[in-house]
Design an enzyme around this catalytic site. Structure first.
Site, PDB file in Angstrom:
ATOM      1  N   LYS A  46      15.269 145.952 150.320  1.00 54.78           N
ATOM      2  CA  LYS A  46      15.970 144.709 150.657  1.00 54.78           C
ATOM      3  C   LYS A  46      15.973 144.626 152.184  1.00 54.78           C
ATOM      4  O   LYS A  46      16.989 144.870 152.851  1.00 54.78           O
ATOM      5  CB  LYS A  46      17.385 144.724 150.054  1.00 54.78           C
ATOM      6  CG  LYS A  46      17.988 143.340 149.911  1.00 54.78           C
ATOM      7  CD  LYS A  46      19.223 143.373 149.044  1.00 54.78           C
ATOM      8  CE  LYS A  46      20.141 142.199 149.294  1.00 54.78           C
ATOM      9  NZ  LYS A  46      19.572 140.863 149.125  1.00 54.78           N
TER      10      LYS A  46
HETATM   11  N1  PMP Z   1      15.710 138.819 144.807  1.00 55.34           N
HETATM   12  C1  PMP Z   1      16.072 138.624 146.084  1.00 55.34           C
HETATM   13  C2  PMP Z   1      15.038 138.234 147.083  1.00 55.34           C
HETATM   14  C3  PMP Z   1      17.405 138.792 146.464  1.00 55.34           C
HETATM   15  O1  PMP Z   1      17.780 138.601 147.727  1.00 55.34           O
HETATM   16  C4  PMP Z   1      18.365 139.146 145.493  1.00 55.34           C
HETATM   17  C5  PMP Z   1      19.801 139.320 145.888  1.00 55.34           C
HETATM   18  N2  PMP Z   1      20.055 140.628 146.317  1.00 55.34           N
HETATM   19  C6  PMP Z   1      17.937 139.331 144.164  1.00 55.34           C
HETATM   20  C7  PMP Z   1      16.607 139.154 143.851  1.00 55.34           C
HETATM   21  C8  PMP Z   1      18.915 139.713 143.088  1.00 55.34           C
HETATM   22  O2  PMP Z   1      19.331 141.024 143.283  1.00 55.34           O
HETATM   23  P1  PMP Z   1      20.783 141.527 142.816  1.00 55.34           P
HETATM   24  O3  PMP Z   1      20.947 141.089 141.413  1.00 55.34           O
HETATM   25  O4  PMP Z   1      20.688 143.008 142.952  1.00 55.34           O
HETATM   26  O5  PMP Z   1      21.762 140.910 143.729  1.00 55.34           O
END
Ligand code: PMP
Length: 300
Positions: A160
């Site tokens: 991330k």
């Molecule tokens: N894809 C992206 C690009 C994101 O920024 C997020 C948010 N973190 C997600 C998917 C979903 O991830 P999560 O369910 O872990 O928040």
């Protein structure tokens, strides 16, 4: 339109490199590696009724994201958990968005960053819904982006990482300027990937289908929804989804910590109703996030 309150001019406290400091003092120098070269990673967590949902998984992912960028975090998962809990407590908020972030400091200015110090901070703020209640009720309108998710050999796709959001911002701006709420991104193969900050699901014949996360984030909410659906007897298939199939979906929705479970009302020219499977999973997710965390068994 509501007035924007800049994020650097608010009351409160931010946890930075080991301690809580006044919100407005949480500053970094202009010559910071993370700012110039994108060497930073972050998390987005949500607190519900005073508990941060899946906090430990978010802290683990932060460390993993940093490792992928060759950044060695000196803070442990437990310390990151505690920093988030302490910052939430200091905010006085019960329902809140929690943002842990780690970045390379100012020791070196150039591509190499071997001697850079890794900084870590946590900020907490009130952020009730990522999308407005009206968008959530009628479903989001998504426009397919011209930007594609890169292959795993071309970018640290499972981290991330700051830099990966540039194409998301460009995609979202283009979608908003064309009258949509968000963008749907395809990958380098032309397969459906995800939205700019949330994962994608479609419902077909009462079953769930979602793309294989081999070049984008396998979201914590995505995994939670897959488990929830399976526990309700719904079949879930992770597979290649081509855009040509989108017209045949009965329902579509997004999942994410910020987005939660949000129905999709339109993708380009295809329209969808907010259907029963999306509603059921949205309601079950809302229940789940408000369940008090299970206490670890006490040792006698
Ligand atoms: N894809 C992206 C690009 C994101 O920024 C997020 C948010 N973190 C997600 C998917 C979903 O991830 P999560 O369910 O872990 O928040």
């Amino acid at each position: 339109m509501a007035t924007l309150i800049p994020y650097d001019d608010r009351d409160g406290q931010i946890w930075m490199d080991g301690k809580l400091i006044p919100w407005r003092d949480a500053k970094i120098h202009l010559l910071t590696h993370g700012l110039h070269y994108g060497s930073g990673v972050f998390e987005g967590c949500r607190a519900y009724s005073g508990h941060i949902f899946k906090l430990n998984e978010h802290s683990q992912r932060l460390i993993e994201s940093a490792k992928i960028l060759d950044m060695k975090m000196t803070w442990t998962v437990e310390q990151i958990d505690q920093a988030c809990i302490d910052t939430l407590k200091a905010s006085g908020l019960k329902d809140a968005y929690v943002r842990p972030v780690a970045w390379r400091g100012s020791e070196q200015m150039g591509v190499t960053a071997q001697k850079s110090k890794i900084h870590f901070a946590v900020a907490v703020w009130e952020w009730p819904n990522y999308f407005t209640p009206e968008m959530r009720e009628n479903g989001l309108h998504l426009q397919t982006s011209r930007w594609q998710r890169p292959p795993a050999a071309c970018a640290p796709v499972h981290s991330k990482a700051f830099g990966l959001y540039m194409i998301c911002t460009l995609s979202k701006h283009a979608a908003e300027n064309a009258g949509f709420h968000d963008a749907l991104m395809l990958d380098y193969r032309g397969q459906v990937a995800e939205a700019t900050g949330a994962n994608f699901f479609m419902v077909k014949g009462g079953e769930l289908h979602t793309p294989i996360p081999d070049c984008f984030l396998n979201g914590i909410t995505r995994r939670t929804i897959i488990d929830l659906a399976k526990s309700k007897g719904i079949k879930v298939t992770e597979r290649v989804i081509m855009p040509a199939e989108l017209g045949q979906a009965d329902e579509c929705f997004l999942t994410g910590t910020a987005a939660e479970v949000t129905a999709i009302g339109k993708i380009d020219n295809h329209t969808y109703k907010v259907g029963p499977v999306t509603r059921m999973l949205r309601d079950e997710y809302e229940k789940l996030v408000r369940q008090p965390p299970q206490k670890s068994k006490s040792v006698a």
